[in-house]
Structure formats: structure tokens, C-alpha cells
Write a protein that holds these residues in place. Structure first.
Motif, short mmCIF file in Angstrom:
data_model
loop_
_atom_site.label_atom_id
_atom_site.label_comp_id
_atom_site.label_asym_id
_atom_site.label_seq_id
_atom_site.Cartn_x
_atom_site.Cartn_y
_atom_site.Cartn_z
N THR A 97 -7.23 -4.31 -10.14
CA THR A 97 -8.28 -3.38 -9.72
C THR A 97 -9.34 -4.15 -8.93
O THR A 97 -9.39 -5.40 -9.01
N PRO A 98 -10.19 -3.46 -8.19
CA PRO A 98 -11.23 -4.17 -7.41
C PRO A 98 -12.10 -5.10 -8.25
O PRO A 98 -12.42 -6.21 -7.83
N PHE A 123 -10.19 -8.15 -8.94
CA PHE A 123 -9.95 -8.85 -7.68
C PHE A 123 -11.16 -9.72 -7.32
O PHE A 123 -11.02 -10.88 -6.92
N PHE A 124 -12.36 -9.16 -7.50
CA PHE A 124 -13.57 -9.95 -7.24
C PHE A 124 -13.72 -11.08 -8.25
O PHE A 124 -14.14 -12.19 -7.91
N ASP A 182 -19.51 -2.85 -6.53
CA ASP A 182 -18.28 -2.30 -7.10
C ASP A 182 -18.56 -1.56 -8.39
O ASP A 182 -18.05 -0.46 -8.63
N HIS A 210 -11.19 4.61 -6.17
CA HIS A 210 -10.11 3.90 -5.47
C HIS A 210 -10.01 4.31 -4.00
O HIS A 210 -9.32 3.64 -3.23
N MET A 225 -13.17 1.95 -2.77
CA MET A 225 -12.92 0.51 -2.97
C MET A 225 -11.43 0.23 -2.80
O MET A 225 -10.72 -0.11 -3.75
N THR A 226 -10.96 0.35 -1.58
CA THR A 226 -9.56 0.06 -1.30
C THR A 226 -9.35 -1.46 -1.22
O THR A 226 -10.30 -2.24 -1.19
N GLN A 227 -8.08 -1.85 -1.17
CA GLN A 227 -7.76 -3.27 -1.05
C GLN A 227 -8.33 -3.86 0.23
O GLN A 227 -8.83 -5.00 0.24
N CYS A 254 -12.07 -4.46 -0.20
CA CYS A 254 -12.30 -5.62 -1.06
C CYS A 254 -12.09 -6.92 -0.29
O CYS A 254 -12.90 -7.87 -0.41
#
Length: 320
Positions: A55-56, A59-60, A119, A131, A134-136, A139
Motif C-alpha cells: 500500500t502507499p 511504500f513510503f 498520505d 487508492h 494515491m496511485t503507484q 507515490c
């Protein structure tokens, strides 16, 4: 840069004024460095292998762990060498390179945490469309922007400092090439140079911190408006780890880089620098692990997998 300077080598004194503590400091820093690498590696492996963490937010966190790992690698290995070697010399290009990468990565960390706060705001404000916002791709854009802006600021500060003439002492009262000890060695350091350094330092520290605080002001308003206590608790719990890391990350750097210094304060700055070069990178993964049940579950699975793999490898090696 060499054309402007009569000094080509610096001496990183660091903790030389504590000769009786050199061995103890070496052991403590070595254990801390290994712990930082293992802790961040565990978080990255856990996020990579657990699809529920794709998830975002994680990912961060994955990106922050990478950046924190490289930040510590820029400082700590050199610090360990200086603790056990008689020669503390570092060439001017090596000093400039260390400063560039340390401040570039540190600035990158600041902007990544600002992205993490946005986020969290998006997740609480628009959970149904989270979602979509905050898409890939979004990000990745945040991470690339953090890296580019961070290293541009670092280049501006590093270029400003190493365009000065170092023609007096070459002794740096620090364990790495930091701003204050270096500019006090320069012959032609002026208020103009001080203003450039202050502006870029403030842009990174104050700018990213203001972005974080703006996000959390809106988050607090959203949480207050929630009808159920359970919803408020859940919303706050998703932000508590990040807020804890932010408070650790910004405290001492604010004092070190935004308040004017004199040569008498270098030892205090050096001791404070230990907090954000050793302590903070060590505590960050611990905080995210202890205060996040999803991360605890993922790390437990990684440890269980490792505990199963190691005996198999030992048996296989014995058979060979």
C-alpha cells in the motif's frame, strides 16, 4: 574547488578528545550500525514479501528505510575507521562527497516524511477514494521529487561551502564533514554565504516540517468530527508511529543547523549529531515495528521463514 583552497586534507578529530572511550565507542557504534542495517533490511523484506503491505503507506516506509540505510552508511563506516586508526585524514573531495550525500539523503528523508503525512491525511479524509488519489504513479512521483529536491539543496549547500578558501587550520572538530565546523575554518566566509546556507537548510527542515504540520492540522480536525470513539482511535493509531518518528527526526537538527554557532559549541553539536546519525536511524524501524500490528505480523512471518531456512542450510552444508 581545489583552485580556491590551500588546504587539501582535513583531520576529523571526532571523539579523539576521549581516548579512554575509543574502544567502547567503537563497539557501541559498530553494534548500532549493524542493528540499523538489520532493522531496516527486515522492514524492507517484510514489506516486499507481504502483499497485504503493498500500500502507499508501506511504500513510503520502504523508501524511508532505504534512505535511512544509505544515510547511516555515509557516516558510520568512516566513523568506525577513525575510532581505531591513528590517521584521521580525509581529503577535500572525500569531505565534499560525504557532505553532499549525507545532506542529500537527510533532506530526502524529510520530504519522504512530508509525503507520508499527506498520505495519512488522504487515507483519513477520503478512505473510499484513497487508492484513486494515491496511485503507484503518484507515490513514485513523490519519492522522485523528494530525492531530486533533497539533492539539489544539498548540492547548493556543498558547492557554497567548498567554493570557500580553507587556508587556516585543517582540523574539523567533528566525526564527519558537517557545516558549522567547516565554515569556521574558511578564510573568506561572509554573511552572504551564511544566508545561502541558512536559506537552503531552512527550506529543507522548516519547509518539510510545515508541510507535515499542515497535514496533521487537517487530520486533527477530521478526527474531531468523527462520531465514534473507535473511529477516532483507529485514525489516530495510523498516525502515531509517523508522529513519533517526526518528533525524533526534527528535534536536534533544528538546533544544530538553524541556530548560529561559535567554535565553543562544536562539542555540543557533535554530541547532538550522534542522535540523528546513530540513534534516530536505529529507533525509526523499532518505532514502526512496535506501534504497528500489521508490521509486527509481517516481521514475525519473515523471522519464522528465516528460522526454517537456516537449519536446512546447515544440514545441506554438512551433507556436502
Amino acid at each position: 574547488m581545489g583552485n580556491h583552497s590551500t588546504v587539501t586534507t582535513f583531520l576529523l578529530l571526532g571523539f579523539s578528545s576521549f581516548p579512554e572511550l575509543q574502544t567502547l565507542l567503537f563497539v557501541v557504534i559498530l553494534l548500532s550500525h549493524v542493528s540499523i542495517l538489520l532493522a531496516n533490511a527486515s522492514i524492507m523484506v517484510a514489506i516486499k514479501l507481504n502483499h497485504s503491505l503493498h500500500t502507499p503507506m508501506y511504500f513510503f516506509l520502504f523508501s524511508l528505510s532505504i534512505s535511512e540505510t544509505f544515510t547511516s552508511m555515509v557516516i558510520l563506516p568512516r566513523m568506525l575507521v577513525d575510532l581505531i586508526s591513528e590517521s584521521k585524514a580525509i581529503s577535500l573531495p572525500e569531505c565534499a562527497t560525504q557532505m553532499f550525500f549525507f545532506f542529500g539523503l537527510a533532506a530526502n528523508n524529510c520530504f519522504i516524511m512530508a509525503a507520508m503525512s499527506y498520505d495519512r491525511y488522504t487515507a483519513i479524509h477520503s478512505p473510499l477514494h484513497y487508492h484513486i488519489f494515491m496511485t503507484q504513479k503518484v507515490c513514485f512521483q513523490f519519492i522522485i521529487a523528494s530525492c531530486v529536491v533533497g539533492f539539489l539543496c544539498s548540492f547548493a549547500v556543498t558547492f557554497t561551502i567548498f567554493s570557500l578558501s580553507f587556508c587556516d587550520s585543517n582540523t574539523i572538530q567533528h566525526f564527519f564533514c558537517d557545516i558549522s565546523p567547516l565554515v569556521h575554518l574558511a578564510c573568506d566566509y561572509t554573511d552572504h554565504h551564511a544566508m545561502i546556507i541558512f536559506v537552503f537548510s531552512a527550506f529543507v527542515l522548516v519547509g518539510s516540517f510545515v508541510l507535515i504540520m499542515i497535514s496533521y492540522v487537517f487530520i486533527v480536525f477530521l478526527i474531531i468530527k468523527m462520531p465514534s470513539a473507535q473511529g477516532r482511535h483507529k485514525a489516530f493509531s495510523t498516525c502515531s508511529s509517523h508522529l513519533t518518528v517526526v518528533s525524533m527526526h526534527y528535534g536536534f537538527p533544528f538546533f544544530v543547523y538553524l541556530i548560529p554557532k561559535n567554535s565553543d559549541s562544536f562539542r555540543e553539536d557533535m554530541l547532538m549529531a550522534v542522535t540523528y546519525t546513530v540513534l534516530t536511524p536505529l529507533l525509526n524501524p523499532i518505532v514502526y515495528s512496535l506501534r504497528n500490528k500489521e508490521m509486527q505480523t509481517a516481521l514475525r512471518k519473515v523471522l519464522e521463514s528465516v528460522s526454517k531456512i537456516i537449519p536446512c542450510l546447515i544440514i545441506k552444508n554438512r551433507n556436502i
